[in-house]
Every structure is written in C-alpha cells, then in structure tokens.
Design a protein around this motif. Structure first.
Motif, PDB file in Angstrom:
ATOM      1  N   THR A 142       0.842  -1.203   0.000  1.00  0.00           N
ATOM      2  CA  THR A 142       0.000   0.000   0.000  1.00  0.00           C
ATOM      3  C   THR A 142       0.871   1.244   0.000  1.00  0.00           C
ATOM      4  O   THR A 142       0.627   2.194  -0.745  1.00  0.00           O
ATOM      5  CB  THR A 142      -0.925  -0.002   1.227  1.00  0.00           C
ATOM      6  N   GLY A 149     -11.989  -2.480   0.243  1.00  0.00           N
ATOM      7  CA  GLY A 149     -11.941  -1.059   0.588  1.00  0.00           C
ATOM      8  C   GLY A 149     -13.320  -0.418   0.592  1.00  0.00           C
ATOM      9  O   GLY A 149     -13.653   0.369   1.481  1.00  0.00           O
ATOM     10  N   GLU A 160     -15.171   1.252   3.800  1.00  0.00           N
ATOM     11  CA  GLU A 160     -15.591   2.654   3.820  1.00  0.00           C
ATOM     12  C   GLU A 160     -17.033   2.799   4.283  1.00  0.00           C
ATOM     13  O   GLU A 160     -17.407   3.809   4.883  1.00  0.00           O
ATOM     14  CB  GLU A 160     -15.414   3.270   2.427  1.00  0.00           C
TER      15      GLU A 160
END
Length: 311
Positions: free
Chosen positions: A30, A85, A89
């Motif tokens: 990342t 992801g 979120e």
C-alpha cells in the motif's frame, strides 16, 4: 495486531504472528503506491523470511488480493482489495460525502487535509489524506494508525462525552511521553466553547514539514512516522484568539457527529503556518465547520455542544 477475546468475565489478549505478517506485507505494498515491488524488496522491507514471504504472496495472488507481473516478477495490490476497501468505507458513512470537499479545502488553504477516526477507543486511523503540493507529512499517510492514548487522540476526545474524556485520560500514556491532565481538560473545554480545535506549530512540526519523502529510505521513513505519530511536544491553544496578535498554527480540526451526538470523524487542515491572524484562523475554521456540518446533517448527526457556545 492483538485482539481481545472474551472468556467468561475476562479478556484474553491473543495474537497471530502469521496474520501479522500478511498485514505487514499488504501495508508495504500500500505504501508503495503504484510502484510494484519484487519479492526481494518485500523481504527486505518486511523482514519476513523469503520462503514464508513467497508462500504469502502466492496465496494472496491466487485469491486476487495481489497481482504478479510475470515479465519482471513484481507484485502490486490486486482487484479483490477494491471490494474490501469499499466495504470498509461503508463503516464510516460520512466519509463518502466528505471526499469531494477534501481536495477543495486542501487547494484553498494550501495544506494537507485529512479525515481521521478513532476506532473503539483503541486506536486512531487516517481514513483519507489529500496533499495539494505532495509535501512529505509522515503523520498523515492513508491508513496510518497509532494508539488512542493521551495526549494523542485529543482531537476526538474533546467532542465526546465527559465520561469518554475521563476514560481517555485514564489510559496509559504513550511510551516515554508525559502529559498534564489538567492542561488537556482545559484544552477540551476550550475546543467545545470555540467549536474547533487548534494545535500550535511546534519545533517538531517545523522539522518534519521540512523533510522530503524522496530523501529517506523506507526504513527511515517508518521510524520518522512513528516519531511523528507519538511526538510529545504538543501545544494546544487554550486561550482565546486576541485581535492584534498573530499565531503559529500547526493544525485546525473539527468533528463530524453521529446521531447519538458522539464524534464519528475529525476533519483537519495541517496548515503549518506562522504569523496567522485571528481572522485567518477563524476563516479556516469556519470553512471546516461548514463542511463538517453538512456531513453531520447528511448522516442524521447532531452537535451536542452547539447550545453551549456564544451566539
């Protein structure tokens, strides 16, 4: 990363070194952004044994969490993580509404704009960071985490209930860093009355702001990130702003509230600026508060401290 597992009336701290190694490897990839890394680089950056590292990347590649470039035998994050992801979120529903405003705020004030959350009163996480000039600010990488322990976390604690503030103050402080509970309580009271949080620009901030990411090795960058996240030289503005004076300002922050009146997120502008007038500071805070108020309203939240502020 350790987790608490309930067994009767006790909580047992358990950890899984194999899982930690997978997390470390994903963190390294990342941080690398759009630059793929070879197996040798992954081994060097994580310290994982080569054979173990190869087994991990093979499994993650087969599952779609990594992609392997057969030509140069490098690895990058894979498409399966996109769904992960998006699902993560959704845990922070106000974040989606904030994203369009972050770049606008960052450009307007020429500052790094961040959104942070405190998770289960255990750790603080950077959910989003927008940097208009790509300056190296090691305390605000996307995904950066550090312990919710005084004095770190005051930006969240200040907007929470009085009981939550006392729980935070009762937590063991960050290693090697002292703090004055009376000063932190005064800073909390000032934030609530003012409607926004101000941290002065200190010598540590000035030194960090002058660093360039390209000048540091990954290992050195990791050390600096740890120092930045837990630095002890913190100066929270308690007194009111006085006309005719100027201030050196590090960070201005405001909260986004949930339906229960407790803070869900914090939006910050890392100004790193000297000689700011009260009018300039208040203009920045007003813009942040306007964006935060929209996000609070959009998710049915409420500001429990608004009635205590002078009109």
């Amino acid at each position: 990363m350790s987790m608490a597992v309930s067994e009767g009336d006790s909580a047992v701290e358990r950890s899984s070194p194999p899982t930690r190694r997978v997390a470390e490897l994903l963190d390294v990839l990342t941080d690398a952004g759009d630059r793929p890394l070879s197996l040798a680089e992954l081994v060097r950056r994580t310290g994982i044994a080569r054979a173990t590292c190869l087994g991990i990347v093979n499994e993650l590649t087969a599952s779609g969490y990594l992609v392997r470039n057969a030509a140069d035998r490098t690895y990058c994050l894979g498409p399966a993580l996109i769904a992960v992801g998006r699902a993560a979120e959704r845990t922070f529903p106000a974040l989606a509404g904030l994203r369009p405003h972050l770049a606008e705020l960052a450009r307007e004030f020429d500052a790094v704009c961040t959104v942070m959350a405190t998770v289960d009163e255990q750790y603080i996480a950077v959910l989003a960071a927008v940097d208009p000039v790509r300056r190296f600010d090691p305390a605000v990488r996307d995904g950066q985490r550090w312990d919710y322990a005084p004095p770190a976390g005051i930006v969240h604690a200040a907007w929470d209930t009085d009981d939550a503030v006392e729980r935070w103050l009762a937590r063991p402080g960050l290693p090697g860093i002292g703090f004055d509970p009376a000063h932190l309580r005064a800073a909390v009271a000032a934030c609530r009355a003012r409607g926004y949080f101000i941290e002065r620009l200190t010598r540590v901030y000035t030194l960090l702001d002058g660093l360039s990411g390209e000048e540091m090795s990954p290992r050195a960058r990791g050390v600096v990130e740890s120092v930045a996240a837990t630095m002890g030289e913190r100066d929270f503005l308690v007194d009111g702003l006085r006309d005719g004076e100027t201030y050196d300002i590090g960070v201005v922050s405001v909260p986004v509230y949930g339906p229960d009146g407790r803070p869900r997120l914090e939006i910050s502008l890392r100004l790193m600026r000297t000689g700011m007038t009260p009018a300039a500071i208040e203009a920045c805070a007003d813009r942040l508060r306007g964006v935060a108020a929209q996000a609070t309203a959009a998710t049915g939240g409420r500001d429990p401290w608004s009635a205590t502020r002078p009109r």
